[in-house]
Design a protein around this motif. Structure first.
Motif, PDB file in Angstrom:
ATOM      1  N   ARG A   1      42.634  47.813  39.329  1.00 40.64           N
ATOM      2  CA  ARG A   1      44.018  48.196  38.565  1.00 40.64           C
ATOM      3  C   ARG A   1      44.160  47.122  37.581  1.00 40.64           C
ATOM      4  NH1 ARG A   1      44.849  52.158  37.746  1.00 40.64           N
ATOM      5  NH2 ARG A   1      47.287  52.640  38.181  1.00 40.64           N
ATOM      6  N   ALA A   2      44.284  45.873  37.655  1.00 40.41           N
ATOM      7  CA  ALA A   2      44.641  44.934  36.685  1.00 40.41           C
ATOM      8  C   ALA A   2      43.517  44.159  36.043  1.00 40.41           C
ATOM      9  CB  ALA A   2      45.707  43.959  37.417  1.00 40.41           C
ATOM     10  N   ARG A   3      42.459  44.361  36.506  1.00 37.54           N
ATOM     11  CA  ARG A   3      41.269  43.815  35.873  1.00 37.54           C
ATOM     12  C   ARG A   3      41.353  42.132  35.510  1.00 37.54           C
ATOM     13  NH1 ARG A   3      37.453  47.581  36.947  1.00 37.54           N
ATOM     14  NH2 ARG A   3      38.323  49.721  36.543  1.00 37.54           N
ATOM     15  N   LEU A   4      41.895  41.454  36.529  1.00 40.72           N
ATOM     16  CA  LEU A   4      42.100  40.074  36.377  1.00 40.72           C
ATOM     17  C   LEU A   4      40.960  39.320  35.901  1.00 40.72           C
ATOM     18  CD1 LEU A   4      44.066  37.739  37.103  1.00 40.72           C
ATOM     19  CD2 LEU A   4      43.108  37.632  39.387  1.00 40.72           C
ATOM     20  N   ARG A   5      41.112  38.372  34.965  1.00 38.19           N
ATOM     21  CA  ARG A   5      40.021  37.577  34.488  1.00 38.19           C
ATOM     22  C   ARG A   5      40.053  36.050  34.842  1.00 38.19           C
ATOM     23  NH1 ARG A   5      41.414  41.221  30.568  1.00 38.19           N
ATOM     24  NH2 ARG A   5      42.788  40.025  29.508  1.00 38.19           N
ATOM     25  N   ALA A   6      39.032  35.450  34.807  1.00 37.18           N
ATOM     26  CA  ALA A   6      39.269  34.055  35.113  1.00 37.18           C
ATOM     27  C   ALA A   6      39.895  33.447  34.031  1.00 37.18           C
ATOM     28  CB  ALA A   6      37.926  33.340  35.195  1.00 37.18           C
ATOM     29  N   GLY A   7      40.928  32.285  34.387  1.00 30.96           N
ATOM     30  CA  GLY A   7      41.742  31.618  33.500  1.00 30.96           C
ATOM     31  C   GLY A   7      42.974  32.252  33.103  1.00 30.96           C
ATOM     32  N   GLU A   8      43.146  33.585  33.434  1.00 35.25           N
ATOM     33  CA  GLU A   8      44.652  34.277  33.528  1.00 35.25           C
ATOM     34  C   GLU A   8      45.397  33.702  34.665  1.00 35.25           C
ATOM     35  OE1 GLU A   8      44.133  38.544  31.274  1.00 35.25           O
ATOM     36  OE2 GLU A   8      43.671  38.429  33.435  1.00 35.25           O
ATOM     37  N   THR A   9      46.791  33.675  34.287  1.00 37.55           N
ATOM     38  CA  THR A   9      47.913  33.386  34.999  1.00 37.55           C
ATOM     39  C   THR A   9      48.428  34.634  36.082  1.00 37.55           C
ATOM     40  OG1 THR A   9      48.584  31.778  33.570  1.00 37.55           O
ATOM     41  CG2 THR A   9      50.193  32.657  35.588  1.00 37.55           C
ATOM     42  N   LEU A  10      48.387  34.390  37.283  1.00 38.45           N
ATOM     43  CA  LEU A  10      48.736  35.440  38.247  1.00 38.45           C
ATOM     44  C   LEU A  10      50.024  35.061  38.985  1.00 38.45           C
ATOM     45  CD1 LEU A  10      48.082  38.227  40.177  1.00 38.45           C
ATOM     46  CD2 LEU A  10      46.717  36.435  41.382  1.00 38.45           C
ATOM     47  N   LEU A  11      50.920  36.133  38.943  1.00 40.66           N
ATOM     48  CA  LEU A  11      52.046  35.776  39.747  1.00 40.66           C
ATOM     49  C   LEU A  11      52.179  36.480  40.900  1.00 40.66           C
ATOM     50  CD1 LEU A  11      55.091  34.752  40.005  1.00 40.66           C
ATOM     51  CD2 LEU A  11      55.756  36.622  38.230  1.00 40.66           C
ATOM     52  N   VAL A  12      52.197  36.062  42.044  1.00 40.81           N
ATOM     53  CA  VAL A  12      52.247  36.883  43.321  1.00 40.81           C
ATOM     54  C   VAL A  12      53.700  36.719  44.170  1.00 40.81           C
ATOM     55  CG1 VAL A  12      51.356  36.951  45.575  1.00 40.81           C
ATOM     56  CG2 VAL A  12      49.920  36.162  43.668  1.00 40.81           C
ATOM     57  N   HIS A  13      54.495  37.575  44.264  1.00 42.22           N
ATOM     58  CA  HIS A  13      55.590  37.807  45.120  1.00 42.22           C
ATOM     59  C   HIS A  13      55.403  37.928  46.408  1.00 42.22           C
ATOM     60  CE1 HIS A  13      58.429  37.719  41.483  1.00 42.22           C
ATOM     61  NE2 HIS A  13      57.643  38.677  41.049  1.00 42.22           N
ATOM     62  N   ALA A  14      56.076  37.331  47.208  1.00 38.22           N
ATOM     63  CA  ALA A  14      55.910  37.368  48.635  1.00 38.22           C
ATOM     64  C   ALA A  14      54.596  36.669  49.107  1.00 38.22           C
ATOM     65  CB  ALA A  14      56.179  38.692  49.313  1.00 38.22           C
TER      66      ALA A  14
ATOM     67  N   ALA B   1      46.524  38.196  47.986  1.00 38.78           N
ATOM     68  CA  ALA B   1      46.358  38.147  46.679  1.00 38.78           C
ATOM     69  C   ALA B   1      46.108  36.633  46.158  1.00 38.78           C
ATOM     70  CB  ALA B   1      47.734  38.660  46.338  1.00 38.78           C
ATOM     71  N   VAL B   2      46.706  35.600  47.063  1.00 38.05           N
ATOM     72  CA  VAL B   2      46.778  34.114  46.380  1.00 38.05           C
ATOM     73  C   VAL B   2      45.406  33.849  46.413  1.00 38.05           C
ATOM     74  CG1 VAL B   2      47.581  31.612  46.698  1.00 38.05           C
ATOM     75  CG2 VAL B   2      49.233  33.591  46.649  1.00 38.05           C
ATOM     76  N   GLN B   3      44.702  34.036  47.724  1.00 35.12           N
ATOM     77  CA  GLN B   3      43.411  33.607  47.929  1.00 35.12           C
ATOM     78  C   GLN B   3      42.448  34.459  47.053  1.00 35.12           C
ATOM     79  OE1 GLN B   3      42.606  33.999  52.049  1.00 35.12           O
ATOM     80  NE2 GLN B   3      43.787  32.315  52.696  1.00 35.12           N
ATOM     81  N   LEU B   4      42.588  35.625  46.777  1.00 33.13           N
ATOM     82  CA  LEU B   4      41.814  36.324  45.961  1.00 33.13           C
ATOM     83  C   LEU B   4      41.870  35.933  44.445  1.00 33.13           C
ATOM     84  CD1 LEU B   4      41.778  39.847  47.647  1.00 33.13           C
ATOM     85  CD2 LEU B   4      39.846  38.311  47.664  1.00 33.13           C
ATOM     86  N   GLY B   5      43.098  35.780  44.257  1.00 39.12           N
ATOM     87  CA  GLY B   5      43.274  35.295  42.530  1.00 39.12           C
ATOM     88  C   GLY B   5      42.541  33.930  42.445  1.00 39.12           C
ATOM     89  N   ARG B   6      42.835  33.007  43.499  1.00 38.94           N
ATOM     90  CA  ARG B   6      42.096  31.834  43.364  1.00 38.94           C
ATOM     91  C   ARG B   6      40.553  31.960  43.191  1.00 38.94           C
ATOM     92  NH1 ARG B   6      43.614  27.185  41.547  1.00 38.94           N
ATOM     93  NH2 ARG B   6      42.284  25.858  43.212  1.00 38.94           N
ATOM     94  N   ALA B   7      40.205  32.803  44.051  1.00 42.71           N
ATOM     95  CA  ALA B   7      38.581  33.094  43.852  1.00 42.71           C
ATOM     96  C   ALA B   7      38.312  33.567  42.863  1.00 42.71           C
ATOM     97  CB  ALA B   7      38.240  34.064  45.198  1.00 42.71           C
ATOM     98  N   ALA B   8      38.986  34.354  41.920  1.00 45.60           N
ATOM     99  CA  ALA B   8      38.676  34.946  40.602  1.00 45.60           C
ATOM    100  C   ALA B   8      38.626  34.031  39.647  1.00 45.60           C
ATOM    101  CB  ALA B   8      39.465  36.080  40.579  1.00 45.60           C
ATOM    102  N   GLY B   9      39.227  32.847  39.882  1.00 40.64           N
ATOM    103  CA  GLY B   9      39.330  31.836  38.902  1.00 40.64           C
ATOM    104  C   GLY B   9      40.726  32.069  38.095  1.00 40.64           C
ATOM    105  N   ALA B  10      41.832  32.466  38.598  1.00 36.90           N
ATOM    106  CA  ALA B  10      43.105  32.698  37.945  1.00 36.90           C
ATOM    107  C   ALA B  10      43.973  31.560  38.437  1.00 36.90           C
ATOM    108  CB  ALA B  10      43.637  33.924  38.467  1.00 36.90           C
ATOM    109  N   ARG B  11      44.762  31.188  37.454  1.00 37.73           N
ATOM    110  CA  ARG B  11      45.798  30.157  37.906  1.00 37.73           C
ATOM    111  C   ARG B  11      46.950  30.985  38.528  1.00 37.73           C
ATOM    112  NH1 ARG B  11      48.141  26.508  33.599  1.00 37.73           N
ATOM    113  NH2 ARG B  11      48.901  28.520  32.687  1.00 37.73           N
ATOM    114  N   VAL B  12      47.373  30.478  39.939  1.00 37.83           N
ATOM    115  CA  VAL B  12      48.089  31.421  40.562  1.00 37.83           C
ATOM    116  C   VAL B  12      49.536  30.529  40.793  1.00 37.83           C
ATOM    117  CG1 VAL B  12      48.626  32.466  43.148  1.00 37.83           C
ATOM    118  CG2 VAL B  12      46.346  32.216  41.896  1.00 37.83           C
ATOM    119  N   VAL B  13      50.790  31.411  40.562  1.00 44.35           N
ATOM    120  CA  VAL B  13      52.128  30.975  40.594  1.00 44.35           C
ATOM    121  C   VAL B  13      52.670  31.659  41.828  1.00 44.35           C
ATOM    122  CG1 VAL B  13      54.390  30.958  39.690  1.00 44.35           C
ATOM    123  CG2 VAL B  13      52.458  30.789  38.003  1.00 44.35           C
ATOM    124  N   ALA B  14      52.929  31.226  42.759  1.00 42.81           N
ATOM    125  CA  ALA B  14      53.282  31.793  44.089  1.00 42.81           C
ATOM    126  C   ALA B  14      54.825  31.814  44.224  1.00 42.81           C
ATOM    127  CB  ALA B  14      52.808  30.951  45.286  1.00 42.81           C
TER     128      ALA B  14
END
Length: 323
Positions: A132-145, A154-167
């Motif tokens: 759905r979101a087509r997350l790309r490496a280097g992007e910032t991902l905000l994860v609620h809960a 979502a945190v683990q998969l965001g990290r695996a995709a190369g995103a910066r994760v805000v939890a």
């Protein structure tokens, strides 16, 4: 066999009953009888027991929507599989049914409890972030809960995709869990404003992708810190309040609001579900993802486990182990 049953709707701790001497469910065409090795407790379990979920099995029913089980008979006897049991015979029982076409091999890298927790939460996060979101490496991902079952995925998969994760989490214990998952920034919403934290972390740009299983104030705040051409993925409404988005705001800030109902892919595109499982299995084998199982409890304690999730007091997934 023993199985938990819901004879009337209400709070899980009050209405769930452990019943002995029930017959094993009988598989129909295309179904497999499995001995439940572990069942992961999900928020939909609590909603179903309350009568607030979109799926409403006839009473009495056995709750539990996710399991790891061992095929009990037939040519596939002994295979270790994960999947969603066929209701009304849910996972909080000694035996359950799986649709053979929708069951997947349990990853060898994960134990029974971890494997049981890989399916719904990780599939949901995978489709949200990649389909759905087509997350790309280097992007910032905000994860609620972010310390919950689906948020931790979502945190683990965001990290695996190369995103910066805000939890974003609720409380110091959950903040500690999110840090252990590898989040780049953890915000305890009970002590700080996540909107300001996201803006500061991104130098004012905002989050490129927002993963929101909460709704309510989490969604409203996300619209204030989403980036230009950002994507907010609406996954659920754990807060209990469904927001009414101001579409003029999405227009003037140029962001997208995307819905995700993962279960529909099982009907509309089951091959995509199988492909996601293969990808998740590979990440598990690499050690890039490992479900956060905060507790393993016996079958006799399933009602209390569902109540903990219903009350929002759990971290990651609670697994109910088979005997």
């Amino acid at each position: 066999m023993r199985a938990w049953q819901v004879p009337e709707l209400g709070e899980p701790g009050a209405v769930m009953r452990l019943v002995d001497g029930l017959p094993r469910p009988v598989p129909g065409p295309g179904q497999l009888l499995v001995r439940v090795r572990a069942a992961a407790v999900n928020f939909p379990d609590a909603l179903m027991v309350r009568g607030e979920y979109q799926v409403r099995p006839p009473l009495p029913f056995t709750p539990g929507v996710e399991l790891c089980g061992e095929v009990a008979d037939g040519p596939r006897r002994g295979e270790r599989l994960i999947g969603n049991p066929v209701l009304p015979h849910g996972a909080f029982a000694e035996y359950a049914l799986l649709d053979a076409a929708a069951a997947h091999p349990a990853p060898a890298a994960l134990d029974d409890a971890e494997a049981a927790a890989l399916h719904i939460g990780y599939q949901t996060a995978w489709f949200a972030l990649h389909r759905r979101a087509r997350l790309r490496a280097g992007e910032t991902l905000l994860v609620h809960a972010a310390a919950g079952g689906v948020g931790s995925a979502a945190v683990q998969l965001g990290r695996a995709a190369g995103a910066r994760v805000v939890a974003v989490v609720g409380g110091p214990e959950k903040a500690e869990a999110a840090r252990a998952l590898g989040a780049d920034l953890v915000v305890d919403r009970t002590a700080a404003d996540f909107v300001g934290a996201v803006k500061e972390f991104t130098g004012g740009r905002g989050a490129d992708v927002v993963f929101d299983p909460v709704g309510g104030d989490a969604y409203t705040g996300s619209t204030k810190c989403v980036a230009f051409e950002g994507r907010i993925v609406v996954v659920g409404f754990a807060a209990g309040r469904i927001p009414a988005p101001a579409l003029n705001h999405a227009l003037v800030k140029n962001y997208a609001i995307l819905g995700l109902h993962w279960g529909l892919y099982n009907t509309h595109d089951p091959r995509a579900v199988a492909a996601a499982h293969e990808a998740l299995t590979g990440l598990a084998e690499q050690g890039a993802v490992r479900p956060l199982v905060s507790a393993r409890v016996p079958l006799a304690d399933a009602a209390g486990a569902v109540q903990l999730v219903a009350d929002g007091r759990s971290t990651g997934r609670i697994a109910v182990l088979g005997d």
